[in-house]
Design a protein around this motif. Sequence first.
Motif, PDB file in Angstrom:
ATOM      1  N   ARG A   1       9.700   4.623 -34.448  1.00 48.35           N
ATOM      2  CA  ARG A   1       8.683   5.270 -33.617  1.00 48.35           C
ATOM      3  C   ARG A   1       8.653   4.554 -32.286  1.00 48.35           C
ATOM      4  O   ARG A   1       8.552   3.339 -32.229  1.00 48.35           O
ATOM      5  N   SER A   2       8.727   5.344 -31.226  1.00 48.28           N
ATOM      6  CA  SER A   2       8.641   4.712 -29.910  1.00 48.28           C
ATOM      7  C   SER A   2       7.185   4.708 -29.474  1.00 48.28           C
ATOM      8  O   SER A   2       6.369   5.497 -29.934  1.00 48.28           O
ATOM      9  N   SER A   3       6.859   3.817 -28.564  1.00 49.20           N
ATOM     10  CA  SER A   3       5.496   3.794 -28.048  1.00 49.20           C
ATOM     11  C   SER A   3       5.317   4.976 -27.110  1.00 49.20           C
ATOM     12  O   SER A   3       6.277   5.611 -26.686  1.00 49.20           O
ATOM     13  N   GLY A   4       4.112   5.277 -26.761  1.00 51.52           N
ATOM     14  CA  GLY A   4       3.832   6.415 -25.906  1.00 51.52           C
ATOM     15  C   GLY A   4       3.973   6.122 -24.422  1.00 51.52           C
ATOM     16  O   GLY A   4       3.759   7.011 -23.599  1.00 51.52           O
ATOM     17  N   TRP A   5       4.338   4.876 -24.052  1.00 56.56           N
ATOM     18  CA  TRP A   5       4.414   4.512 -22.644  1.00 56.56           C
ATOM     19  C   TRP A   5       5.412   5.336 -21.842  1.00 56.56           C
ATOM     20  O   TRP A   5       5.090   5.763 -20.731  1.00 56.56           O
TER      21      TRP A   5
ATOM     22  N   LEU B   1       4.260  11.632 -17.540  1.00 52.04           N
ATOM     23  CA  LEU B   1       3.105  12.494 -17.295  1.00 52.04           C
ATOM     24  C   LEU B   1       2.394  12.103 -15.996  1.00 52.04           C
ATOM     25  O   LEU B   1       2.030  12.977 -15.186  1.00 52.04           O
ATOM     26  N   LEU B   2       2.221  10.801 -15.772  1.00 53.68           N
ATOM     27  CA  LEU B   2       1.572  10.339 -14.544  1.00 53.68           C
ATOM     28  C   LEU B   2       2.420  10.663 -13.311  1.00 53.68           C
ATOM     29  O   LEU B   2       1.883  11.055 -12.263  1.00 53.68           O
ATOM     30  N   ALA B   3       3.734  10.514 -13.417  1.00 53.40           N
ATOM     31  CA  ALA B   3       4.618  10.845 -12.298  1.00 53.40           C
ATOM     32  C   ALA B   3       4.540  12.331 -11.987  1.00 53.40           C
ATOM     33  O   ALA B   3       4.506  12.734 -10.817  1.00 53.40           O
ATOM     34  N   ALA B   4       4.487  13.170 -13.012  1.00 51.52           N
ATOM     35  CA  ALA B   4       4.386  14.620 -12.804  1.00 51.52           C
ATOM     36  C   ALA B   4       3.050  14.970 -12.151  1.00 51.52           C
ATOM     37  O   ALA B   4       2.983  15.805 -11.229  1.00 51.52           O
TER      38      ALA B   4
ATOM     39  N   ALA C   1       2.471  16.647  -8.463  1.00 49.41           N
ATOM     40  CA  ALA C   1       1.692  17.879  -8.293  1.00 49.41           C
ATOM     41  C   ALA C   1       0.593  17.685  -7.243  1.00 49.41           C
ATOM     42  O   ALA C   1       0.363  18.570  -6.401  1.00 49.41           O
ATOM     43  N   VAL C   2      -0.073  16.530  -7.273  1.00 48.35           N
ATOM     44  CA  VAL C   2      -1.138  16.263  -6.297  1.00 48.35           C
ATOM     45  C   VAL C   2      -0.547  16.177  -4.895  1.00 48.35           C
ATOM     46  O   VAL C   2      -1.091  16.764  -3.937  1.00 48.35           O
ATOM     47  N   LEU C   3       0.550  15.461  -4.719  1.00 42.17           N
ATOM     48  CA  LEU C   3       1.184  15.349  -3.406  1.00 42.17           C
ATOM     49  C   LEU C   3       1.677  16.707  -2.902  1.00 42.17           C
ATOM     50  O   LEU C   3       1.525  17.045  -1.731  1.00 42.17           O
ATOM     51  N   TRP C   4       2.262  17.490  -3.781  1.00 43.94           N
ATOM     52  CA  TRP C   4       2.739  18.815  -3.383  1.00 43.94           C
ATOM     53  C   TRP C   4       1.566  19.689  -2.934  1.00 43.94           C
ATOM     54  O   TRP C   4       1.623  20.353  -1.920  1.00 43.94           O
ATOM     55  N   TYR C   5       0.461  19.651  -3.693  1.00 49.91           N
ATOM     56  CA  TYR C   5      -0.712  20.445  -3.341  1.00 49.91           C
ATOM     57  C   TYR C   5      -1.292  19.980  -2.007  1.00 49.91           C
ATOM     58  O   TYR C   5      -1.667  20.776  -1.153  1.00 49.91           O
ATOM     59  N   TYR C   6      -1.369  18.661  -1.791  1.00 52.70           N
ATOM     60  CA  TYR C   6      -1.952  18.105  -0.586  1.00 52.70           C
ATOM     61  C   TYR C   6      -1.127  18.443   0.654  1.00 52.70           C
ATOM     62  O   TYR C   6      -1.667  18.821   1.697  1.00 52.70           O
ATOM     63  N   PHE C   7       0.177  18.327   0.583  1.00 52.52           N
ATOM     64  CA  PHE C   7       1.026  18.562   1.741  1.00 52.52           C
ATOM     65  C   PHE C   7       1.411  20.024   1.923  1.00 52.52           C
ATOM     66  O   PHE C   7       1.940  20.393   2.969  1.00 52.52           O
TER      67      PHE C   7
END
Length: 147
Positions: A121-125, A131-134, A138-144
Amino acid sequence: MSHRVPEEILQLARQGEKVRAIALLREQNGLGLAQAKQLLEERLEDAQGKPNPARHQRFTPEDVMTAIDAALASGEKLQAIKLLCDSTGIGLLEAKQRIEQRMGIAPTHADRDQSPGEVTRSSGWPFLALLLAAAATAVLWYYFSKP
């Protein structure tokens, strides 16, 4: 081997239920599969009066290690593991680890912490980082992308 084989287990084996007899023998004596099978076969031979001279042949540890080294030198790792199992009565996993140690192969994380057949089992990191990078993308794309 000094384990006792009850008559009811011998009777099961004589009736063709060898697998069930071995399973019961393993439960009662805490033996490994190969050990229980060998013990049952030996006791059946003894009961039939058919001595097996090869069974009583004893090899010194040096003889066994020489045979294991010869198997490893010819690239037969599985044969070396089998020789170690047969000569010492240890289980396959432990024999594999000892042979790999003799070969200079470091044990893997899975060999140390897992049972045979258990999936790592791998850790969820890694998933969380993705997920955080995505989300950041998305936030940067929406902002710019606003006019």
